[in-house]
Motif scaffolding. Structure first.
Motif, PDB file in Angstrom:
ATOM      1  N   ASP A  59       0.835  -1.204   0.000  1.00  0.00           N
ATOM      2  CA  ASP A  59       0.000   0.000   0.000  1.00  0.00           C
ATOM      3  C   ASP A  59       0.869   1.252   0.000  1.00  0.00           C
ATOM      4  N   GLU A  60       1.931   1.234   0.799  1.00  0.00           N
ATOM      5  CA  GLU A  60       2.818   2.388   0.837  1.00  0.00           C
ATOM      6  C   GLU A  60       3.536   2.597  -0.490  1.00  0.00           C
ATOM      7  N   ALA A  61       3.879   1.498  -1.156  1.00  0.00           N
ATOM      8  CA  ALA A  61       4.537   1.598  -2.461  1.00  0.00           C
ATOM      9  C   ALA A  61       3.537   1.807  -3.590  1.00  0.00           C
ATOM     10  N   ASP A  62       2.251   1.632  -3.269  1.00  0.00           N
ATOM     11  CA  ASP A  62       1.201   1.754  -4.281  1.00  0.00           C
ATOM     12  C   ASP A  62       1.479   0.816  -5.457  1.00  0.00           C
ATOM     13  N   ASP A  63       1.897  -0.407  -5.121  1.00  0.00           N
ATOM     14  CA  ASP A  63       2.282  -1.367  -6.155  1.00  0.00           C
ATOM     15  C   ASP A  63       2.048  -2.773  -5.606  1.00  0.00           C
ATOM     16  N   ASP A  64       1.112  -3.492  -6.199  1.00  0.00           N
ATOM     17  CA  ASP A  64       0.777  -4.835  -5.730  1.00  0.00           C
ATOM     18  C   ASP A  64       1.887  -5.853  -5.989  1.00  0.00           C
ATOM     19  N   THR A  65       2.849  -5.493  -6.827  1.00  0.00           N
ATOM     20  CA  THR A  65       3.950  -6.411  -7.106  1.00  0.00           C
ATOM     21  C   THR A  65       5.183  -6.121  -6.242  1.00  0.00           C
ATOM     22  N   PHE A  66       5.077  -5.149  -5.364  1.00  0.00           N
ATOM     23  CA  PHE A  66       6.217  -4.747  -4.542  1.00  0.00           C
ATOM     24  C   PHE A  66       6.720  -5.929  -3.724  1.00  0.00           C
ATOM     25  N   LEU A  67       8.038  -6.157  -3.723  1.00  0.00           N
ATOM     26  CA  LEU A  67       8.723  -7.231  -3.019  1.00  0.00           C
ATOM     27  C   LEU A  67       8.399  -8.614  -3.565  1.00  0.00           C
ATOM     28  N   SER A  68       7.835  -8.687  -4.764  1.00  0.00           N
ATOM     29  CA  SER A  68       7.470  -9.985  -5.337  1.00  0.00           C
ATOM     30  C   SER A  68       8.685 -10.843  -5.659  1.00  0.00           C
ATOM     31  N   GLU A  69       9.878 -10.240  -5.657  1.00  0.00           N
ATOM     32  CA  GLU A  69      11.087 -11.016  -5.935  1.00  0.00           C
ATOM     33  C   GLU A  69      11.482 -11.903  -4.757  1.00  0.00           C
ATOM     34  N   LEU A  70      10.857 -11.677  -3.587  1.00  0.00           N
ATOM     35  CA  LEU A  70      11.171 -12.450  -2.392  1.00  0.00           C
ATOM     36  C   LEU A  70      10.063 -13.432  -2.069  1.00  0.00           C
ATOM     37  N   PRO A 102      16.539  -5.406 -11.841  1.00  0.00           N
ATOM     38  CA  PRO A 102      15.192  -5.116 -12.348  1.00  0.00           C
ATOM     39  C   PRO A 102      14.147  -4.970 -11.256  1.00  0.00           C
ATOM     40  N   ASN A 103      14.457  -5.427 -10.050  1.00  0.00           N
ATOM     41  CA  ASN A 103      13.514  -5.314  -8.941  1.00  0.00           C
ATOM     42  C   ASN A 103      13.579  -3.961  -8.245  1.00  0.00           C
ATOM     43  N   ASP A 104      14.561  -3.169  -8.611  1.00  0.00           N
ATOM     44  CA  ASP A 104      14.742  -1.853  -7.989  1.00  0.00           C
ATOM     45  C   ASP A 104      13.715  -0.877  -8.556  1.00  0.00           C
ATOM     46  N   LEU A 105      12.763  -0.477  -7.724  1.00  0.00           N
ATOM     47  CA  LEU A 105      11.730   0.473  -8.132  1.00  0.00           C
ATOM     48  C   LEU A 105      12.095   1.902  -7.777  1.00  0.00           C
ATOM     49  N   GLY A 106      13.296   2.126  -7.277  1.00  0.00           N
ATOM     50  CA  GLY A 106      13.749   3.479  -7.004  1.00  0.00           C
ATOM     51  C   GLY A 106      13.541   3.935  -5.577  1.00  0.00           C
ATOM     52  N   TYR A 107      13.121   3.030  -4.678  1.00  0.00           N
ATOM     53  CA  TYR A 107      12.915   3.425  -3.288  1.00  0.00           C
ATOM     54  C   TYR A 107      14.199   3.287  -2.484  1.00  0.00           C
ATOM     55  N   ALA A 108      14.491   4.260  -1.681  1.00  0.00           N
ATOM     56  CA  ALA A 108      15.617   4.151  -0.759  1.00  0.00           C
ATOM     57  C   ALA A 108      15.192   3.337   0.453  1.00  0.00           C
ATOM     58  N   TRP A 109      14.017   3.639   0.995  1.00  0.00           N
ATOM     59  CA  TRP A 109      13.483   2.854   2.093  1.00  0.00           C
ATOM     60  C   TRP A 109      11.970   2.990   2.165  1.00  0.00           C
ATOM     61  N   VAL A 110      11.345   1.938   2.629  1.00  0.00           N
ATOM     62  CA  VAL A 110       9.886   1.908   2.752  1.00  0.00           C
ATOM     63  C   VAL A 110       9.541   1.254   4.082  1.00  0.00           C
ATOM     64  N   THR A 111       8.597   1.837   4.806  1.00  0.00           N
ATOM     65  CA  THR A 111       8.145   1.255   6.066  1.00  0.00           C
ATOM     66  C   THR A 111       6.632   1.176   6.093  1.00  0.00           C
ATOM     67  N   ALA A 112       6.137   0.081   6.643  1.00  0.00           N
ATOM     68  CA  ALA A 112       4.685  -0.122   6.771  1.00  0.00           C
ATOM     69  C   ALA A 112       4.236   0.322   8.157  1.00  0.00           C
ATOM     70  N   PRO A 113       3.134   1.073   8.247  1.00  0.00           N
ATOM     71  CA  PRO A 113       2.695   1.608   9.536  1.00  0.00           C
ATOM     72  C   PRO A 113       1.751   0.671  10.283  1.00  0.00           C
ATOM     73  N   PHE A 114       1.913   0.628  11.593  1.00  0.00           N
ATOM     74  CA  PHE A 114       0.994  -0.075  12.483  1.00  0.00           C
ATOM     75  C   PHE A 114       0.624   0.873  13.618  1.00  0.00           C
ATOM     76  N   GLU A 115      -0.644   0.995  13.900  1.00  0.00           N
ATOM     77  CA  GLU A 115      -1.035   1.720  15.109  1.00  0.00           C
ATOM     78  C   GLU A 115      -0.680   0.866  16.314  1.00  0.00           C
ATOM     79  N   PHE A 116      -0.448   1.512  17.455  1.00  0.00           N
ATOM     80  CA  PHE A 116      -0.059   0.774  18.650  1.00  0.00           C
ATOM     81  C   PHE A 116      -1.078  -0.303  18.998  1.00  0.00           C
ATOM     82  N   SER A 117      -2.353   0.031  18.873  1.00  0.00           N
ATOM     83  CA  SER A 117      -3.404  -0.918  19.242  1.00  0.00           C
ATOM     84  C   SER A 117      -3.429  -2.129  18.329  1.00  0.00           C
ATOM     85  N   ASP A 118      -3.005  -1.948  17.062  1.00  0.00           N
ATOM     86  CA  ASP A 118      -3.046  -3.052  16.104  1.00  0.00           C
ATOM     87  C   ASP A 118      -1.832  -3.964  16.210  1.00  0.00           C
TER      88      ASP A 118
END
Length: 495
Positions: free
Chosen positions: A411-422, A464-480
């Motif tokens: 969702d943060e990358a706005d790309d459903d194929t993100f990290l698909s190489e792993l 080819p898997n490099d989409l140009g991001y330096a770093w990406v983090t996924a957010p979690f609320e404390f309660s979740d």
């Protein structure tokens, strides 16, 4: 065309270009006093010391390794020289230099406006670029000019990547030019820690371009060839408007919502490690590393906590300079323009009396100035005993967590194929500390909204898997995120 910051050995060539264009196109409109003032200003013996002190910065435009145009400006964003070879005018060189300066001012120098003292014949053309008069016309030492300025929207030029709140950061390449500017430019900005001595000399040495609004065929309304450097047509940022996803501005570390406990009994202090090797003329060595220190801890704990924060900030300096690897040494020897640079910013994104979370963003060249890095590093430290927490310490990476985390990353990358190489197993292993050859470095940090977990990316060239991001983090609320928590003391230290 190659747009880059000039090295010291290229200054003389640039100044010869400036004088040749000035003498042919500008000097006839100046008084003898003005011509002599200009000639005195551009002497190598005058410009070179300012260049070495970082007071003045030169961009050059090259075609087939030949300098075709140059722009010089101060660290406060003031343009003081702007010239293009006569036989290269009308080919977009002026525009490219102007865009380089705007991007650099916004992303590296962090100034909110560019200024210029425009010759009378260039006023209309600066206006077409968005410059506005900032005073009355003046004559100083025989040189007539109108002071003008241009407001720079820094959100339109992302410093290192794209982010929303919650956060995503990456090298979002909206313009190849911006990347090139950063590759060759950031070490000059880093020198801003040194004192800046502004001479009281009239800043009136602009190129009085005699161009007009452009048609697509490169001719003005009268059918005459003219400069393309100030036209309205092309713009390297037209394809990238500085927004992402839902349209929020890109902002890097600034978008992280920080938390500080109201009853905090410690004080924080910013430290700076600054080193520039001015004696080396064959390469750039420049380090400007900022990091926080926490005052009020007992001596032993303070040494442990503050040492961990400093070591994190200095990681690249240690890697490429203090204890360089053989690959770094080889890279320096093989590079035409070698550079060892680390420029580190930080943010204390969470602190209470028992825990601190600090994120560092590092801009660096690690041997060769043609390869530019942006890295995220985080330190999450107990203020009880100095324990440094990692992702594997705070969450159980079971199937449920991995599913939610991966959806957050996509969702943060706005790309459903993100990290698909792993594979899922590789992702989980990377989060636990196996970076898969240094490519996926796990990070987490706490902020006012919750916990962010993700990767700092270090893809190899042409991956080819490099989409140009330096770093990406996924957010979690404390309660979740608490449903995935371990029995680590970390969770007792978060408010």
């Amino acid at each position: 065309m190659d747009i880059r910051i000039l090295k010291e050995q290229e200054l003389l060539t640039a100044l010869h270009l400036v004088w040749e264009v000035f003498a042919e196109e500008v000097a006839p409109s100046y008084t003898p006093e003005g011509v002599e003032e200009f000639r005195s200003f551009i002497k190598y013996d005058n410009i070179c010391p300012m260049f070495r002190r970082g007071e003045i910065l030169f961009f050059g435009a090259f075609e087939d390794n030949e300098l075709k145009g140059t722009m010089a400006f101060r660290r406060d964003g003031h343009i003081c020289l702007f010239f293009v070879c006569r036989n290269s005018q009308g080919r977009g060189i002026g525009r490219s230099l102007r865009e380089a300066a705007a991007a650099y001012c916004a992303t590296v120098l962090r100034v909110d406006k560019a200024t210029v003292n425009a010759a009378p014949g260039a006023v209309a053309h600066y206006e077409s670029l968005g410059f506005q008069a900032a005073g009355e016309e003046q004559v100083v030492n025989g040189i007539r000019f109108l002071p003008m300025e241009l407001a720079i929207d820094r959100s339109a030029y992302p410093p290192a990547g794209k982010s929303r709140t919650p956060l995503i950061v990456g090298i979002a390449i909206g313009s190849v030019l911006l990347l090139a500017v950063l590759i060759f430019g950031i070490y000059i900005a880093a020198r801003g820690i040194s004192s800046y001595i502004q001479e009281r000399r009239p800043d009136v040495y602009e190129e009085p371009f005699d161009d007009r609004d452009r048609h697509d065929d490169g001719r003005d309304d009268d059918g005459n060839h003219d400069y393309d450097g100030y036209g309205r047509g092309e713009h390297n940022w037209d394809d990238y408007d500085g927004s992402y996803g839902d349209g929020e501005a890109l902002s890097g570390l600034e978008s992280v919502p920080a938390y500080e406990a109201g009853d905090l009994k410690y004080e924080t202090e910013e430290k700076l490690y600054s080193y520039t090797d001015d004696e080396k003329t064959s390469m750039v060595v420049d380090f400007q590393v900022r990091y926080p220190q926490i005052n009020g801890l007992d001596k032993e704990l303070g040494t442990k906590v503050n040492g961990a924060l400093k070591d994190c900030a200095m990681e690249t300096v240690d890697k490429i300079y203090t204890n360089p690897s053989e690959s770094v040494k080889e890279g320096v020897l093989a590079s035409e323009y070698p550079a060892l640079v680390s420029y580190v910013e930080y943010k204390i994104c969470y602190i209470n009396n028992e825990f601190v979370s600090v994120i560092f963003q590092d801009y660096s060249y690690q041997g060769d100035s043609s390869t530019y890095y942006v890295d995220l590093r985080a330190r999450n430290i107990s203020l009880r005993d100095g324990t440094v927490y990692e992702v594997k310490d705070i969450v159980n990476t079971d199937a449920a967590f991995m599913n939610e985390w991966l959806e957050g990353m996509k969702d943060e990358a706005d790309d459903d194929t993100f990290l698909s190489e792993l594979s899922r197993k590789q992702m989980e292993s990377a989060l636990k500390g196996d970076s898969q050859g240094g490519v996926y470095v796990a990070n987490f940090f706490a902020d006012a909204d919750g916990i962010e977990i993700g990767f700092d990316f270090n893809y190899k060239a042409d991956d080819p898997n490099d989409l140009g991001y330096a770093w990406v983090t996924a957010p979690f609320e404390f309660s979740d995120i608490r449903e995935y928590k371990t029995n680590s003391a970390f969770w007792d230290e978060i408010d």
